[in-house]
Design a protein around this motif. Structure first.
Motif, mmCIF file in Angstrom:
data_model
loop_
_atom_site.group_PDB
_atom_site.id
_atom_site.type_symbol
_atom_site.label_atom_id
_atom_site.label_comp_id
_atom_site.label_asym_id
_atom_site.label_seq_id
_atom_site.Cartn_x
_atom_site.Cartn_y
_atom_site.Cartn_z
ATOM 1 N N ILE A 179 1.446 -0.747 0.065
ATOM 2 C CA ILE A 179 0.046 0.070 -0.310
ATOM 3 C C ILE A 179 0.927 1.651 -0.332
ATOM 4 O O ILE A 179 1.660 0.950 1.091
ATOM 5 C CB ILE A 179 -1.103 0.112 0.983
ATOM 6 N N LEU A 184 -1.780 1.432 8.822
ATOM 7 C CA LEU A 184 -2.456 0.959 8.092
ATOM 8 C C LEU A 184 -0.679 -0.067 7.552
ATOM 9 O O LEU A 184 -0.405 0.816 8.306
ATOM 10 C CB LEU A 184 -2.260 0.790 7.072
ATOM 11 N N LYS A 218 -9.397 -0.678 10.695
ATOM 12 C CA LYS A 218 -8.332 -1.804 10.184
ATOM 13 C C LYS A 218 -9.155 -2.798 8.825
ATOM 14 O O LYS A 218 -8.570 -2.540 7.926
ATOM 15 C CB LYS A 218 -7.167 -1.608 11.145
ATOM 16 N N PRO A 219 -9.590 -3.451 10.148
ATOM 17 C CA PRO A 219 -10.061 -4.514 9.147
ATOM 18 C C PRO A 219 -10.822 -4.267 7.852
ATOM 19 O O PRO A 219 -10.610 -4.692 7.076
ATOM 20 C CB PRO A 219 -10.786 -5.928 10.168
ATOM 21 N N TRP A 234 -10.851 -0.747 5.993
ATOM 22 C CA TRP A 234 -9.564 -1.021 5.642
ATOM 23 C C TRP A 234 -9.340 -2.309 4.369
ATOM 24 O O TRP A 234 -9.115 -2.271 3.104
ATOM 25 C CB TRP A 234 -8.188 0.135 5.899
ATOM 26 N N MET A 235 -8.227 -2.957 5.047
ATOM 27 C CA MET A 235 -7.861 -4.190 4.183
ATOM 28 C C MET A 235 -8.685 -4.973 3.219
ATOM 29 O O MET A 235 -8.386 -5.331 2.577
ATOM 30 C CB MET A 235 -7.589 -4.964 5.994
ATOM 31 N N ASN A 236 -9.756 -4.927 4.408
ATOM 32 C CA ASN A 236 -10.773 -6.268 3.420
ATOM 33 C C ASN A 236 -11.495 -5.404 2.131
ATOM 34 O O ASN A 236 -12.076 -5.801 0.394
ATOM 35 C CB ASN A 236 -11.816 -6.824 4.231
ATOM 36 N N GLU A 278 -8.219 -5.209 -0.360
ATOM 37 C CA GLU A 278 -8.289 -6.250 -1.183
ATOM 38 C C GLU A 278 -9.406 -6.455 -1.959
ATOM 39 O O GLU A 278 -8.506 -7.469 -3.294
ATOM 40 C CB GLU A 278 -8.506 -7.561 0.043
#
Length: 332
Positions: free
Chosen positions: A3, A25, A321-322, A324-326, A329
């Motif tokens: 990222i 992040l 955070k989860p 954003w990460m999902n 992806e």
């Protein structure tokens, strides 16, 4: 997934917001934009992951941009991409681009995806726009930071270039009508404030401090922001993350976050043009604001502080955070 983060770091609000992303992040590299020599000095005072420095407002440094983009899968930009160069080079290298923007400041630049921090004006955004709350680092001892006394020390942030977004005119006018005496700390250039009320004591904080409430939280009882329009308010989140409640205007979405005691009525509404189109702008009832300040100066603000902490926890990076990460992806 690697990222990249594009930030504007020589601005107090954007700098603080960008640091939240940078510190929470898994950022691979950072493109740090500043305006002029003074701005570059401020930007370099902060800690960024693998930083590359460029000058705005329009980024034109191709070698630096290409070095920043090397090996990335996706770039997140806070508010804007500062021209087309980063977007054009990202497309060339098949890197996805995501813009995190406030609706009132949004004008399409050619990014792949858009994310907004609240659902305010979501109907005006591109169809694929998603809502992800602004993450906020909470004080480790946040549950011990409940304000249990009355509100004697007030904090206010000025935002004169944004249609007086934080209602500085209303705040100052209200202090001329209060019966109680307050200590008042104003974050913003002294030239942008007009102290009123002979009995109040004033302090001005006009230097660049990214962790603004980390410096001032111990002495602040209440943040006063009679905001003129809705959307994300970073100072509200910063304050709440340290147990400081906010007194603000009764407009959505903030009217959904806080109880009636933390809200003051508005008297006027008008549609005003901004970058993202016309938006509803309000004006606080100054006398009602003054009365509420007097009330909070006499009674404990425990409930308001507890509400603020509860709200802040919904924006903790542990939850955000989860999301954003999902999302990233899926984008990649």
């Amino acid at each position: 997934m690697k990222i990249g983060l594009l930030v504007r770091a020589d601005n107090g609000g954007l700098g603080a917001q960008s640091l939240e992303f940078a510190q929470n992040l898994p950022i691979h590299s950072t493109l740090v934009v500043s305006l002029g020599d003074k701005g570059r000095g401020k930007a370099r005072e902060l800690q960024w992951e693998n930083p590359f420095y460029v000058t705005g407002p329009h980024i034109e440094d191709v070698p630096t941009v290409d070095a920043f983009l090397e090996d990335l899968d996706v770039v997140i930009s806070i508010e804007t991409f500062y021209g087309s160069l980063v977007l054009d080079r990202a497309r060339k290298f098949h890197i996805r681009t995501v813009r995190y923007s406030n609706p009132e400041l949004y004008k399409a630049e050619g990014e792949d995806r858009v994310v907004v921090p609240t659902d305010w004006l979501l109907h005006k955004m591109p169809g694929a726009t998603e809502v992800i709350r602004q993450g906020m680092t909470l004080a480790p001892d946040i549950d011990d930071l409940v304000r249990t006394g009355p509100a004697k020390t007030l904090m206010h942030f000025t935002a004169p270039a944004m249609l007086d977004r934080n209602g500085s005119a209303s705040f100052h006018a209200a202090l001329a009508h209060t019966k109680q005496r307050f200590d008042v700390k104003v974050y913003g250039p002294r030239t942008l404030t007009r102290p009123t009320g002979r009995n109040h004591r004033w302090w001005f904080v006009d230097r660049y401090i990214p962790d603004r409430f980390g410096h001032y939280s111990e002495s602040i009882d209440l943040l006063v922001l009679p905001r003129r329009y809705a959307g994300l308010s970073l100072p509200m989140l910063e304050a709440a993350s340290r147990g400081i409640p906010t007194l603000t205007t009764n407009i959505a979405p903030q009217s959904q976050w806080f109880s009636e005691r933390a809200l003051v009525p508005v008297l006027e509404r008008e549609l005003v043009p901004m970058v993202g189109g016309r938006i509803p702008v309000y004006k606080a009832d100054v006398k009602a604001l003054a009365r509420r300040l007097d009330e909070l100066a006499l009674d404990p603000i425990t409930q308001l502080s507890e509400e603020a902490i509860t709200w802040a926890k919904t924006h903790s990076w542990e939850l955000v955070k989860p999301e954003w990460m999902n999302y990233l992806e899926r984008v990649v």
